[in-house]
Every structure is written in structure tokens, then in C-alpha cells.
Design a protein around this motif. Structure first.
Motif, PDB file in Angstrom:
ATOM      1  N   SER A   1      37.603  38.367  36.239  1.00 17.01           N
ATOM      2  CA  SER A   1      38.819  38.401  35.365  1.00 17.01           C
ATOM      3  C   SER A   1      40.161  38.167  36.002  1.00 17.01           C
ATOM      4  CB  SER A   1      38.908  39.964  34.890  1.00 17.01           C
ATOM      5  OG  SER A   1      39.190  40.786  35.958  1.00 17.01           O
ATOM      6  N   TYR A   2      40.813  37.542  35.203  1.00 13.91           N
ATOM      7  CA  TYR A   2      42.082  37.131  35.650  1.00 13.91           C
ATOM      8  C   TYR A   2      43.438  37.887  35.231  1.00 13.91           C
ATOM      9  CZ  TYR A   2      39.861  32.416  36.401  1.00 13.91           C
ATOM     10  OH  TYR A   2      38.921  31.621  36.735  1.00 13.91           O
ATOM     11  N   ASN A   3      44.315  38.023  36.411  1.00 13.30           N
ATOM     12  CA  ASN A   3      45.260  39.136  36.070  1.00 13.30           C
ATOM     13  C   ASN A   3      45.312  40.558  35.924  1.00 13.30           C
ATOM     14  OD1 ASN A   3      46.841  36.575  36.716  1.00 13.30           O
ATOM     15  ND2 ASN A   3      46.510  35.690  34.648  1.00 13.30           N
ATOM     16  N   LYS A   4      44.151  40.983  35.664  1.00 16.98           N
ATOM     17  CA  LYS A   4      43.912  42.422  35.230  1.00 16.98           C
ATOM     18  C   LYS A   4      42.323  42.600  35.453  1.00 16.98           C
ATOM     19  CE  LYS A   4      43.508  42.276  30.412  1.00 16.98           C
ATOM     20  NZ  LYS A   4      43.702  42.650  29.164  1.00 16.98           N
ATOM     21  N   TYR A   5      41.986  43.856  35.657  1.00 14.80           N
ATOM     22  CA  TYR A   5      40.640  44.431  35.961  1.00 14.80           C
ATOM     23  C   TYR A   5      39.830  44.042  34.389  1.00 14.80           C
ATOM     24  CZ  TYR A   5      36.515  46.780  37.399  1.00 14.80           C
ATOM     25  OH  TYR A   5      35.276  47.179  37.593  1.00 14.80           O
TER      26      TYR A   5
END
Length: 179
Positions: free
Chosen positions: A175-179
Motif C-alpha cells: 500500500s502507498y501512503n497509508k496502511y
């Protein structure tokens, strides 16, 4: 970079080796150099690699790795690279205490990845074993009783074809930028 991804895609856990082919010393040296150059927390290099190439000793180590029905193939591996945890330096140890992480195990994992990828690049198969009779193997190769034998990496010429990798979908593990 594409070459590296292809190398990663082709590397697999090989559990059947050609017992008539020895692993060339120059290939082993390159594999071990890849391990020696692996990164480690605070450059602690908390490892020792015990390389078993003697045929009789290799069979004995393989037998010690094939207890309780596990790893029966290990006795046929021409080479065993035993990964021993050594003391980390003070910076790594203190950082580990502060962050509640045991960095040497991470470091050994990185070095092990280097070993298996280097083996693949040399046309050799490998398998990482964590299930073995630690006391017996330590006795066979003279590892001091106060040291931890973490892994046994078998190395040899694989006699089975490559398999397709089964991995979780990207969305389940990335995932990108958050869980």
C-alpha cells in the motif's frame, strides 16, 4: 534492473540436488563474498558462515537437518552454509534495546537473501532451513555451545524444473501512503 527482477523471479527453494556434481569452489567464493558484503545495522556484521563441503560431513549435517520427517533432501545437498549469529557491536545492541528490535536476526536474513540470490546467479539451487538439530550440527562442526546456529542453507545443482511462484496479490501486501 530487469536482470535483478528476473533473478528474483527464478530463485526458488530447491529440494533435490544432483549428487554427482560438486559445487565449484570459485562459485562458492562468489556466493560467500555476496554474504560478506551484505548490509547490517550499524555495520555490525553479526555473522559467521560455516561452509560444509566435505562429503561425509555434509551427509551428517544433512541427517541432523532431516529429523521428524522434515528436510529429508538435506542429506543429499553437496554444500551446507551454516549461518551463525555472532555478537553485534555496541551501537547495534543499544539501538536494538531502544527500539525493542533484535537487529542481528534482520541482518542474518539479509545476508541469507544475498546467499540464495548469489547461488541462483551462479546456476545453483538453494533452500533455507530453520528446522534442524542445532545441538548435533554444532557438535559436528565445532560451533561453540554459547553461539546460536540460526539457519542451514543447502546449496547444489537442482535436478527439478523451475516452478511458478505463488504469491499474494499486490494489493494484499503493498500500500502507498497509508496502511
Amino acid at each position: 534492473m530487469n536482470d535483478f527482477l528476473e533473478l528474483v523471479k527464478s530463485r526458488q527453494s530447491d529440494r533435490a540436488y544432483d549428487t554427482t556434481r560438486d559445487v565449484e569452489p570459485e562459485k562458492l567464493e562468489r556466493i560467500l563474498e555476496a554474504a560478506r558484503l551484505a548490509p547490517s545495522a550499524c555495520n555490525a556484521q553479526p555473522w559467521r558462515f560455516v561452509v560444509v563441503t566435505d562429503k561425509e560431513l555434509s551427509k551428517k549435517v544433512g541427517k541432523a537437518a532431516s529429523g521428524m520427517g522434515m528436510n529429508k533432501f538435506a542429506k543429499d545437498a553437496p554444500v551446507h552454509i551454516l549461518v551463525v549469529e555472532e555478537s553485534a557491536n555496541i551501537t547495534s545492541l543499544l539501538g536494538g534495546k531502544v527500539k525493542n528490535k533484535h537487529f542481528p536476526l534482520v541482518d542474518l536474513g539479509i545476508a541469507t537473501a544475498h546467499i540464495t540470490l548469489a547461488a541462483e546467479s551462479e546456476g545453483l539451487g538453494s533452500c533455507i532451513l530453520g528446522w534442524f538439530d542445532e545441538k548435533e550440527i554444532k557438535s559436528l562442526v565445532g560451533i561453540p555451545s554459547n553461539k546460536r546456529l540460526i539457519l542451514d542453507i543447502t546449496i547444489g545443482y537442482s535436478i527439478k524444473p523451475k516452478r511458478g511462484k505463488i504469491r499474494k496479490e499486490k494489493g494484499k501486501v503493498i500500500s502507498y501512503n497509508k496502511y
